[in-house]
Design an enzyme around this catalytic site. Structure first.
Site, short mmCIF file in Angstrom:
data_model
loop_
_atom_site.label_atom_id
_atom_site.label_comp_id
_atom_site.label_asym_id
_atom_site.label_seq_id
_atom_site.Cartn_x
_atom_site.Cartn_y
_atom_site.Cartn_z
N MET A 30 0.84 -1.20 0.00
CA MET A 30 0.00 0.00 0.00
C MET A 30 0.88 1.26 0.00
O MET A 30 0.42 2.35 0.35
CB MET A 30 -0.94 -0.01 1.21
N HIS A 34 9.16 1.12 3.04
CA HIS A 34 10.28 1.17 3.97
C HIS A 34 11.14 -0.07 3.76
O HIS A 34 10.87 -0.87 2.84
CB HIS A 34 9.77 1.27 5.42
N GLY A 36 11.30 -2.81 5.22
CA GLY A 36 10.58 -4.09 5.28
C GLY A 36 10.07 -4.46 3.89
O GLY A 36 10.25 -5.60 3.44
N HIS A 37 9.47 -3.51 3.20
CA HIS A 37 8.99 -3.77 1.84
C HIS A 37 10.17 -4.12 0.93
O HIS A 37 10.09 -5.05 0.12
CB HIS A 37 8.29 -2.53 1.26
N GLN A 61 -10.44 -2.48 2.40
CA GLN A 61 -9.95 -3.19 3.58
C GLN A 61 -9.85 -2.30 4.81
O GLN A 61 -9.43 -2.75 5.88
CB GLN A 61 -8.61 -3.86 3.29
N LYS A 151 4.88 -9.82 9.40
CA LYS A 151 4.31 -8.75 10.23
C LYS A 151 2.78 -8.81 10.22
O LYS A 151 2.14 -8.58 11.23
CB LYS A 151 4.80 -7.40 9.70
N ASP A 152 2.21 -9.14 9.03
CA ASP A 152 0.75 -9.28 8.92
C ASP A 152 0.44 -10.78 8.89
O ASP A 152 -0.02 -11.32 7.87
CB ASP A 152 0.26 -8.58 7.66
N MET A 186 9.05 -2.35 11.42
CA MET A 186 8.84 -1.27 10.46
C MET A 186 7.41 -1.33 9.94
O MET A 186 6.87 -2.42 9.70
CB MET A 186 9.81 -1.41 9.30
N ARG A 189 2.64 2.95 8.96
CA ARG A 189 1.94 3.77 9.96
C ARG A 189 2.90 4.41 10.96
O ARG A 189 2.53 5.37 11.62
CB ARG A 189 0.87 2.95 10.68
P1 AMP Z 1 1.60 -2.92 3.46
O1 AMP Z 1 2.14 -1.92 2.48
O2 AMP Z 1 1.71 -2.50 4.88
O3 AMP Z 1 0.26 -3.45 3.06
O4 AMP Z 1 2.59 -4.17 3.37
C1 AMP Z 1 2.88 -4.80 2.15
C2 AMP Z 1 3.61 -6.08 2.44
O5 AMP Z 1 4.82 -5.80 3.13
C3 AMP Z 1 2.80 -7.04 3.33
O6 AMP Z 1 3.00 -8.36 2.90
C4 AMP Z 1 3.40 -6.78 4.68
O7 AMP Z 1 3.26 -7.87 5.57
C5 AMP Z 1 4.85 -6.55 4.34
N1 AMP Z 1 5.52 -5.80 5.40
C6 AMP Z 1 5.07 -4.68 6.04
N2 AMP Z 1 5.93 -4.33 7.01
C7 AMP Z 1 6.94 -5.23 6.99
C8 AMP Z 1 8.12 -5.41 7.76
N3 AMP Z 1 8.46 -4.58 8.76
N4 AMP Z 1 8.93 -6.47 7.48
C9 AMP Z 1 8.61 -7.33 6.47
N5 AMP Z 1 7.51 -7.20 5.71
C10 AMP Z 1 6.67 -6.18 5.95
#
Ligand code: AMP
Length: 283
Positions: A30, A34, A36-37, A61, A151-152, A186, A189
């Site tokens: 989304m 960072h 993590g992504h 969502q 993380k999710d 990470m 938010r």
């Molecule tokens: P989001 O943009 O928050 O929807 O996350 C996109 C993807 O990145 C999802 O599969 C998340 O679980 C993963 N993600 C978010 N934060 C992290 C993190 N700190 N470490 C690893 N993967 C992450």
């Protein structure tokens, strides 16, 4: 990196890539990217010929309209990060492109109990929205591998179920949570936290470690209560849950000696910012 906004052109090119025998790894996000992504992108790049990242803040969502409105957006920086990490394709659809017939769900996904516990309980409808968007994205990107963050964690279970329901052959690769040096997971938010709130936010990972250190000799209910109180006394305003659960189903565990794989999960608010994190206790 090639940028696509239109589904038709993306689908056509994906088909060509598949026909040429190349493997496709997909990282749905989304935005407000960072490290993590980026770790998901890197892992996909190591394994797959072509890595696709999508950025789409999916309205269906979000059960909380303010959370949706205030979701951080850092597109210029996201594109730079993706370019630097060697991502091949960025898919950046509009809401109209993703939901040409409107956002009202056409399908109800039968996810079972997992839909209604923990995140599902506190964010009603959330996982139907996740399935709605991931189903569409899978139709468009048709990947061999789907990279998701631990993380999710509950979302990874839900999406594996979705893949079964829609009979999609993509293999889910779950990537461990990337953390700040402080232990804070990470998260996009986190951008909304003040410096002081960010310091307080570390208490979530502190409590996950505390649970990991004590779950063998302290009853789950006692640990859950301790962690909840700790968070409330250290800058958190509301705790949705602290749960020690069976890792496959996320059902709560009363007796850890009788359980198989175990995980601890926390969701809590600092001001109106909701943070989640988890830790595998017994793998
Ligand atoms: P989001 O943009 O928050 O929807 O996350 C996109 C993807 O990145 C999802 O599969 C998340 O679980 C993963 N993600 C978010 N934060 C992290 C993190 N700190 N470490 C690893 N993967 C992450």
């Amino acid at each position: 990196m090639i940028l696509y906004k239109a589904t038709v052109t993306l689908k056509k090119d994906i088909e060509k890539i598949r026909l040429s025998g190349k493997s496709i790894g997909f990282v749905p996000t989304m935005g407000a990217l960072h490290k993590g992504h980026v770790s998901l992108i890197n892992i996909s790049k190591n394994k797959c010929d072509i890595t696709v990242c999508s950025i789409f803040v999916n309205p269906t969502q979000f059960n909380d309209p303010t959370d949706f409105e205030k979701y951080p957006s850092t597109l210029a920086n996201d594109i730079l990060l993706l370019e630097n990490s060697g991502c091949d394709i960025l898919f950046l659809p509009s809401v109209a492109e993703m939901y040409p017939s409107g956002t009202k769900p056409a399908i109800h996904y039968d996810l079972g109990d997992i839909e209604y516990i923990l995140e599902g309980k506190y964010r009603p409808g959330h996982f139907q929205g996740v399935c709605q968007v991931v189903h569409r994205l899978l139709d468009m990107v048709n990947p061999h591998y789907l990279y998701l963050g631990q993380k999710d964690y509950q979302q990874t279970i839900v999406i594996k179920r979705l893949l079964q329901l829609i009979n999609h052959a993509a293999k889910v690769i779950t990537v461990s949570t990337f953390r700040e040096d402080t232990g804070l997971a990470m998260s996009s938010r986190n951008l909304r936290l003040t410096a002081e709130q960010k310091e307080n936010a570390v208490s979530i990972s502190k409590m996950l470690h505390y649970i990991a250190d004590h779950y063998l000799d302290t009853p789950p209910a006692q640990l859950e209560k301790y962690a909840t109180n700790y968070l409330l006394n250290n800058g958190f305003h509301k705790v949705d849950y602290v749960s020690i659960a069976e890792a496959e189903t996320l059902q709560p565990v009363n007796d850890v000696t009788k359980a198989g794989r175990l995980i601890a999960l926390i969701a809590a608010f600092i001001s109106e910012i909701r943070l989640i994190d988890n830790m595998i206790l017994k793998g």
